[in-house]
Design an enzyme around this catalytic site. Structure first.
Site, PDB file in Angstrom:
ATOM      1  N   GLY A 169      44.309 -93.493  22.388  1.00  0.00           N
ATOM      2  CA  GLY A 169      44.757 -92.273  21.728  1.00  0.00           C
ATOM      3  C   GLY A 169      44.521 -92.338  20.232  1.00  0.00           C
ATOM      4  O   GLY A 169      43.532 -92.886  19.744  1.00  0.00           O
ATOM      5  N   GLY A 170      45.469 -91.795  19.483  1.00  0.00           N
ATOM      6  CA  GLY A 170      45.343 -91.783  18.031  1.00  0.00           C
ATOM      7  C   GLY A 170      45.274 -93.169  17.425  1.00  0.00           C
ATOM      8  O   GLY A 170      44.792 -93.339  16.301  1.00  0.00           O
ATOM      9  N   GLY A 404       7.794 -91.612   5.282  1.00  0.00           N
ATOM     10  CA  GLY A 404       9.172 -91.455   4.820  1.00  0.00           C
ATOM     11  C   GLY A 404       9.977 -92.730   4.968  1.00  0.00           C
ATOM     12  O   GLY A 404      10.894 -92.988   4.181  1.00  0.00           O
ATOM     13  N   ALA A 405       9.638 -93.549   5.954  1.00  0.00           N
ATOM     14  CA  ALA A 405      10.362 -94.805   6.152  1.00  0.00           C
ATOM     15  C   ALA A 405      10.138 -95.761   4.983  1.00  0.00           C
ATOM     16  O   ALA A 405      11.027 -96.536   4.624  1.00  0.00           O
ATOM     17  CB  ALA A 405       9.933 -95.456   7.461  1.00  0.00           C
TER      18      ALA A 405
END
Length: 514
Positions: A169-170, A404-405
């Site tokens: 859960g949280g 771009g790499a």
């Protein structure tokens, strides 16, 4: 001292009797150490000082259980780990399932507050069933207070979470807000909604292990960074990680003198990159030959394996290593590897750890899956992390560095301090095959033997365009070096960059492409 001292001794006896033989058996039967055994193992012998050992539970409504145990299900305090001060808390599954109530949370936040005030790391040993239902909203508010302090301490002191049982859960969001997460095989798991909820809502039959076990989170989700076979080995892993980290963001990481010579020439590096540019090799072999005594502490080694990150030392200086892995997906960057590396770079920058990048990247992974799932946004996270980082940043281009790499992997244009290239480096807008297919489309279409012509043109492109000497002559690479001299060169640079200081524009904070 009379009556008052007798009362003191009686109280101490009550606390000791809480940890009887049955208490130990109960946890050992689950294949786990107790909360107190974990604390004893984590801290140097006799150094741990417990805080609020006797506080009682806040109680709750008429529903559910209450406890008369001292400490409200969590052991908290401070001491030394490998001789250095740290704070920690250890949730006790034997007391109401380690569930978090108001008092339990208050003990944790007290530790967090003191760690922030004193500039010391916080280690959370988590073994809890989650929020204490019978305390209602008070338990939820307790989690909120913990989360807020996780955020305030982020980048100020190292925060480490060890999942040594359930985290549901949280409760999972405190670990998620910390710097590193450890898990144990078979005895730890994390999930926002448990198997019962999944079964009711989606009609899927899953176990805690298959839903959120250590294997899931260290191979598929990337939520956890380390997995160990049992509690004892996990704690040893935490202690090893701490040897690389400063206590806070205004200290430098530990310098550890080494008898591994800083002028060691490693001739085997000359032959480690295959002559065939498409043949893979293990970049870890390069890392181990360069760093002190071959010791490399890898982070998230089973997740996004096309990039390798971890801690080591060169010439005694602690470093963070980021390296493309040619043996997995040819070392190309995808969504998972970009995010993995970006988060690691952010951590290193927060805590003054120089970043060494070993580059061999053909580009970003193509395909509709990557594009549709956001490779642009996620690749930008890596670009943002490198560009924002102000620690010393050194790059060694081993082989491929395309498009771009090339830019993203700590190029000089985005703020890299120094870039070396090996003679095997290939630096270009794209790989030779793709470039020739575009540039020489007409010649290839008209050729009698297009295969032979393409082979010839690819070799010519590699020799005339994609070689490192052009980038060297233009200043985009600082030096093409003998691979055997890599360790020597990095050692010298780390000394040179030791006092590096950069001032960034004033702002509240940047807008990271999350």
């Amino acid at each position: 001292m009379g009556v008052s001292y007798d009362k003191f001794l009686a109280r101490q006896k009550q606390l000791a009797e809480q940890y009887d033989e049955k208490y130990y058996e109960k946890q050992h039967n689950r294949g786990k150490l107790t909360a107190r055994e974990r604390i004893i193992m984590l801290f140097d012998e006799g150094s741990f000082e417990e805080i609020d050992a006797f506080v009682p539970s806040a109680g709750g409504s008429t529903f559910g259980k209450t406890t008369s145990s001292f400490g409200d299900g969590v052991i908290a305090g401070f001491g030394t780990i490998n001789g250095r001060q740290a704070y920690a808390y250890s949730q006790d599954f034997n007391v109401m399932g380690g569930s978090l109530g108001a008092v339990h949370a208050a003990k944790i936040t007290k530790v967090q507050d003191m760690a922030l005030k004193t500039g010391l790391p916080v280690i959370a040993l988590i073994d809890s069933g989650g929020a204490r239902i019978q305390e209602g909203v008070a338990s939820l508010n307790g989690y909120a207070n913990i989360f807020r302090r996780n955020v305030l301490a982020s980048g100020v002191v190292p925060q480490i979470s060890a999942i040594m049982g359930p985290a549901a859960g949280g409760a999972v969001y405190s670990p998620a807000l910390t710097d590193f997460i450890f898990m144990t095989e078979g005895t730890s798991y994390m999930f926002v909604t448990g198997p019962d909820v999944v079964r009711q809502v989606l009609n899927e039959d899953v176990t805690p292990e298959t839903l959120g076990g250590a294997k899931v989170h260290t191979t598929k989700s990337g939520v956890a960074n380390f997995v160990y076979s049992d509690d004892a080995n996990l704690i040893l892993g935490i202690k090893r990680l701490l040897t690389f980290l400063p206590s806070n963001n205004i200290e430098n990481p530990p310098f550890v003198p080494t008898d591994d010579p800083t002028d060691r020439i490693e001739e085997s590096l000359r032959d480690i990159v295959p002559e065939d540019p498409d043949k893979p090799y293990d970049v870890r072999d390069v890392i181990r030959l360069v760093v002190d005594k071959g010791r490399f502490f890898e982070v998230s080694e089973n997740y996004a394996e096309n990039i390798v990150v971890g801690f080591s030392r060169i010439g005694g200086y602690t470093i963070g290593v980021v390296a493309n892995q040619p043996k997995v997906m040819a070392g190309s960057l995808d969504i998972d590897s970009s995010v993995k590396a970006a988060r690691f770079i952010n951590f290193c920058d927060s805590f003054n750890i120089p970043i060494i990048t070993f580059e061999d990247v053909p580009g970003f992974l193509p395909g509709t899956d990557q594009e549709h799932e956001g490779i642009i946004r996620n690749g930008a996270k890596l670009l943002y992390a490198y560009t924002r980082a102000t620690v010393p940043k050194i790059t060694v281009i081993l082989r491929k560095s395309y498009g771009g790499a090339y830019i993203v992997m700590n190029s000089k244009g985005i703020g890299g301090d120094y870039t070396f290239a090996w003679p095997t480096a290939e630096i270009a807008v794209m790989g030779p095959d793709g470039a020739i297919a575009i540039l020489c489309r007409k010649e290839l279409a008209e050729a009698e033997d297009p295969v032979a012509l393409k082979k010839e043109l690819v070799a010519k492109y590699r020799d005339e365009v994609a070689n490192p000497y052009i980038a060297d002559e233009k200043g985009f690479v600082d030096e093409v070096i003998d691979p055997a001299m890599t360790r020597v060169k990095i050692c010298r640079l780390l000394k040179s960059l030791d006092k590096k200081s950069v001032s960034l524009p004033r702002r509240k904070h940047g807008n990271t492409p999350l």
